[in-house]
Design a protein around this motif. Structure first.
Motif, PDB file in Angstrom:
ATOM      1  N   ASP A 131       0.837  -1.205   0.000  1.00  0.00           N
ATOM      2  CA  ASP A 131       0.000   0.000   0.000  1.00  0.00           C
ATOM      3  C   ASP A 131       0.874   1.259   0.000  1.00  0.00           C
ATOM      4  N   ALA A 132       1.974   1.218   0.771  1.00  0.00           N
ATOM      5  CA  ALA A 132       2.882   2.370   0.820  1.00  0.00           C
ATOM      6  C   ALA A 132       3.559   2.588  -0.533  1.00  0.00           C
ATOM      7  N   LEU A 133       3.904   1.496  -1.218  1.00  0.00           N
ATOM      8  CA  LEU A 133       4.502   1.605  -2.546  1.00  0.00           C
ATOM      9  C   LEU A 133       3.514   2.235  -3.528  1.00  0.00           C
TER      10      LEU A 133
ATOM     11  N   GLU B 271       5.400  -0.062  -9.904  1.00  0.00           N
ATOM     12  CA  GLU B 271       4.146  -0.802 -10.036  1.00  0.00           C
ATOM     13  C   GLU B 271       4.180  -1.973  -9.058  1.00  0.00           C
ATOM     14  N   PRO B 272       3.153  -2.135  -8.226  1.00  0.00           N
ATOM     15  CA  PRO B 272       3.208  -3.166  -7.185  1.00  0.00           C
ATOM     16  C   PRO B 272       3.328  -4.584  -7.732  1.00  0.00           C
ATOM     17  N   ASP B 273       2.888  -4.807  -8.983  1.00  0.00           N
ATOM     18  CA  ASP B 273       2.992  -6.158  -9.524  1.00  0.00           C
ATOM     19  C   ASP B 273       4.407  -6.475 -10.019  1.00  0.00           C
TER      20      ASP B 273
ATOM     21  N   GLY C 192      11.997  -8.984  -7.539  1.00  0.00           N
ATOM     22  CA  GLY C 192      11.279  -8.421  -8.670  1.00  0.00           C
ATOM     23  C   GLY C 192      12.201  -7.682  -9.615  1.00  0.00           C
ATOM     24  N   GLN C 193      11.600  -6.890 -10.501  1.00  0.00           N
ATOM     25  CA  GLN C 193      12.349  -6.137 -11.497  1.00  0.00           C
ATOM     26  C   GLN C 193      11.805  -4.716 -11.575  1.00  0.00           C
ATOM     27  N   VAL C 194      12.715  -3.751 -11.689  1.00  0.00           N
ATOM     28  CA  VAL C 194      12.319  -2.351 -11.818  1.00  0.00           C
ATOM     29  C   VAL C 194      13.093  -1.733 -12.973  1.00  0.00           C
ATOM     30  N   HIS C 195      12.780  -0.466 -13.265  1.00  0.00           N
ATOM     31  CA  HIS C 195      13.341   0.178 -14.445  1.00  0.00           C
ATOM     32  C   HIS C 195      14.665   0.889 -14.196  1.00  0.00           C
TER      33      HIS C 195
END
Length: 226
Positions: free
Chosen positions: A168-170, A177-179, A194-197
């Protein structure tokens, strides 16, 4: 799979972007800074005139899109006019920490040797640990900072719903994106995958997780995909 030629071309473009960002940041004098990029990993080489400039150069490189990681090999050469004795630096560090409302200085121990500051002691929150390093790192004459401060929360994590509260904080912050990330909490330890940009996005995810009550350790396995 990318060919060697395409990787080289992309790395050259990325190197130019990092050099431009270093020039754009007024805290960094890029004249003595070298930049090497290999498959999105940036290595900073050369010399700067303060620990604060070294930190600023690292953050500048992280801000560039498509940077996957940064290796900071910059050395610090203090100009004669900015040199301080270890006793002077230690006194300045104590005073700076006392003036920072976020840092519980009474719990911390400051040691200085050859211009390098070592911080030890417990704090309740990760932001306090980072604030202490940031405050000391800005002082004139400091060549390096070793942050041995430990996070010892006063409360325990808030049960099985804590991962959902972190998500929720994210969402509220728009950090990612939480997914794209998954979060598990084991006792007082959070594990995020996970993966981020970007590296900046990865750091912001970690910062938000550290803000969760009772978290004492964060294992950040998030990768940067660009």
């Amino acid at each position: 799979m990318a060919t060697a030629t395409s990787v080289t071309r992309t790395d050259q473009d990325l190197r130019n972007d990092v050099l431009d960002e270093l020039t754009w940041d007024p805290r960094v004098s890029p004249t003595g800074v070298g930049v090497i990029v290999t498959e999105g990993v940036v290595t900073l080489t050369g010399w700067v005139d303060s620990y604060a400039a070294r930190w600023a150069a690292e953050r500048a490189a992280h801000r560039v899109a498509r940077v996957r990681a940064v290796a900071n090999d910059l050395g610090v050469r203090i100009a004669p006019s900015a040199q301080r004795t270890d006793a002077e630096i230690a006194l300045a560090a104590e005073r700076a920490l006392e003036w920072d409302a976020f840092v519980p200085v009474e719990n911390l121990e400051v040691t200085v040797a050859d211009g390098r500051v070592t911080l030890r002691g417990p704090v309740e929150w990760e932001y306090q640990r980072r604030a202490a390093e940031r405050v000391v790192g800005r002082l004139t004459g400091v060549r390096g900072v070793s942050n041995g401060i430990t996070v010892q929360p006063a409360s325990r994590p808030g049960g099985d719903e804590l991962p959902e509260r972190i998500v929720d904080a994210l969402v509220r912050s728009g950090a990612t994106e939480p997914d794209r990330v998954s979060i598990q909490v084991y006792g007082d330890t959070a594990v995020v995958d996970g993966q981020v940009h970007s590296v900046t996005e990865r750091d912001e995810v970690e910062r938000i997780i550290w803000s969760a009550p009772g978290i004492r350790e964060v294992h950040n396995h998030v990768t940067v995909t660009g």
